[in-house]
Design a protein around this motif. Structure first.
Motif, PDB file in Angstrom:
ATOM      1  N   SER A 123       0.829  -1.203   0.000  1.00 12.39           N
ATOM      2  CA  SER A 123       0.000   0.000   0.000  1.00 12.39           C
ATOM      3  C   SER A 123       0.859   1.246   0.000  1.00 12.39           C
TER       4      SER A 123
ATOM      5  N   TYR B  41     -14.024   6.409 -10.022  1.00 14.56           N
ATOM      6  CA  TYR B  41     -12.822   5.597 -10.157  1.00 14.56           C
ATOM      7  C   TYR B  41     -12.752   4.953 -11.535  1.00 14.56           C
TER       8      TYR B  41
ATOM      9  N   ASP C 293     -12.050   1.725 -13.741  1.00 15.86           N
ATOM     10  CA  ASP C 293     -12.355   0.317 -13.458  1.00 15.86           C
ATOM     11  C   ASP C 293     -11.117  -0.423 -12.959  1.00 15.86           C
ATOM     12  N   SER C 294      -9.963  -0.035 -13.449  1.00 17.16           N
ATOM     13  CA  SER C 294      -8.732  -0.751 -13.117  1.00 17.16           C
ATOM     14  C   SER C 294      -8.320  -0.587 -11.655  1.00 17.16           C
TER      15      SER C 294
ATOM     16  N   LYS D 237     -10.833   0.357  -9.133  1.00 16.80           N
ATOM     17  CA  LYS D 237     -12.018   0.293  -8.290  1.00 16.80           C
ATOM     18  C   LYS D 237     -11.887  -0.847  -7.281  1.00 16.80           C
ATOM     19  N   GLY D 238     -12.172  -0.551  -6.016  1.00 23.87           N
ATOM     20  CA  GLY D 238     -12.073  -1.549  -4.968  1.00 23.87           C
ATOM     21  C   GLY D 238     -10.689  -1.632  -4.331  1.00 23.87           C
ATOM     22  N   ARG D 239      -9.697  -0.996  -4.946  1.00 24.50           N
ATOM     23  CA  ARG D 239      -8.337  -1.020  -4.397  1.00 24.50           C
ATOM     24  C   ARG D 239      -7.871   0.374  -3.978  1.00 24.50           C
TER      25      ARG D 239
ATOM     26  N   THR E 227      -8.733   4.494  -2.943  1.00 26.64           N
ATOM     27  CA  THR E 227      -9.748   5.353  -2.348  1.00 26.64           C
ATOM     28  C   THR E 227      -9.259   6.800  -2.390  1.00 26.64           C
TER      29      THR E 227
ATOM     30  N   ASN F  66      -4.225   0.452  -2.205  1.00 31.36           N
ATOM     31  CA  ASN F  66      -4.020  -0.858  -1.590  1.00 31.36           C
ATOM     32  C   ASN F  66      -3.924  -1.938  -2.662  1.00 31.36           C
ATOM     33  N   SER F  67      -3.423  -3.089  -2.253  1.00 32.54           N
ATOM     34  CA  SER F  67      -3.306  -4.235  -3.176  1.00 32.54           C
ATOM     35  C   SER F  67      -2.638  -3.813  -4.483  1.00 32.54           C
TER      36      SER F  67
END
Length: 122
Positions: free
Chosen positions: A17, A60, A62-63, A65-67, A69, A84-85
Motif C-alpha cells: 500500500s 474511479y 475500473d482498473s 475500483k475496490g483497491r 480510495t 491498496n493491493s
C-alpha cells in the motif's frame, strides 16, 4: 489558480500500500473537484480517480475500483489517494489535478502538480 504539490510516492512490493497526498494552495481549492491521473513513459495520461468539491461523490477507473480510495480534507487543502493491493501495472507517475469539472479527459483539468513516482515491484 490552484498550485498543487504531490507527495507519498515510492517503491513498494506487489500487494502493498501507499498513500499519496496532494497539497493545494489558492483560494478556490474547496470549490474545485480534484482528481488523480497517472502516466507511464510513452503513454497518455490516464484517469485514476476524482472527487467532488464537497467530497460527497467519488469516481474511479475500473482498473483501480475496490483497491484505491480518494478523499479530501478541505480544512487542510489536501486530497489523498490511498492505494491498496498494488500491482506492477500500477507503476507510473501519479499526478494531482484540480477542476473545473470531473472528467476522464486530462486536457479539461485546469491545474496540475509536478507528479510523484510510484513503482510496484513483482
Amino acid at each position: 489558480q490552484v498550485q498543487l504539490v504531490e507527495s507519498g510516492g515510492g517503491l513498494v512490493q506487489a500487494g502493498g500500500s501507499l498513500r499519496l497526498s496532494c497539497a493545494a494552495s489558492g483560494r478556490t481549492f474547496s470549490r474545485d473537484p480534484m482528481g488523480w491521473f497517472r502516466q507511464c513513459p510513452g503513454k497518455e495520461r490516464e484517469f485514476v480517480a476524482a472527487i467532488s468539491w464537497s467530497g460527497d461523490s467519488t469516481y474511479y477507473a475500473d482498473s483501480v475500483k475496490g483497491r484505491f480510495t480518494i478523499s479530501r480534507d478541505n480544512a487542510k487543502n489536501t486530497v489523498y489517494l490511498q492505494m491498496n493491493s498494488l500491482k506492477p501495472e500500477d507503476t507510473a507517475v501519479y499526478y494531482c489535478a484540480a477542476g473545473p469539472d470531473v472528467t476522464v479527459v486530462a486536457a479539461y483539468w485546469r491545474s496540475w502538480g509536478q507528479g510523484t513516482q510510484v513503482t510496484v515491484s513483482s
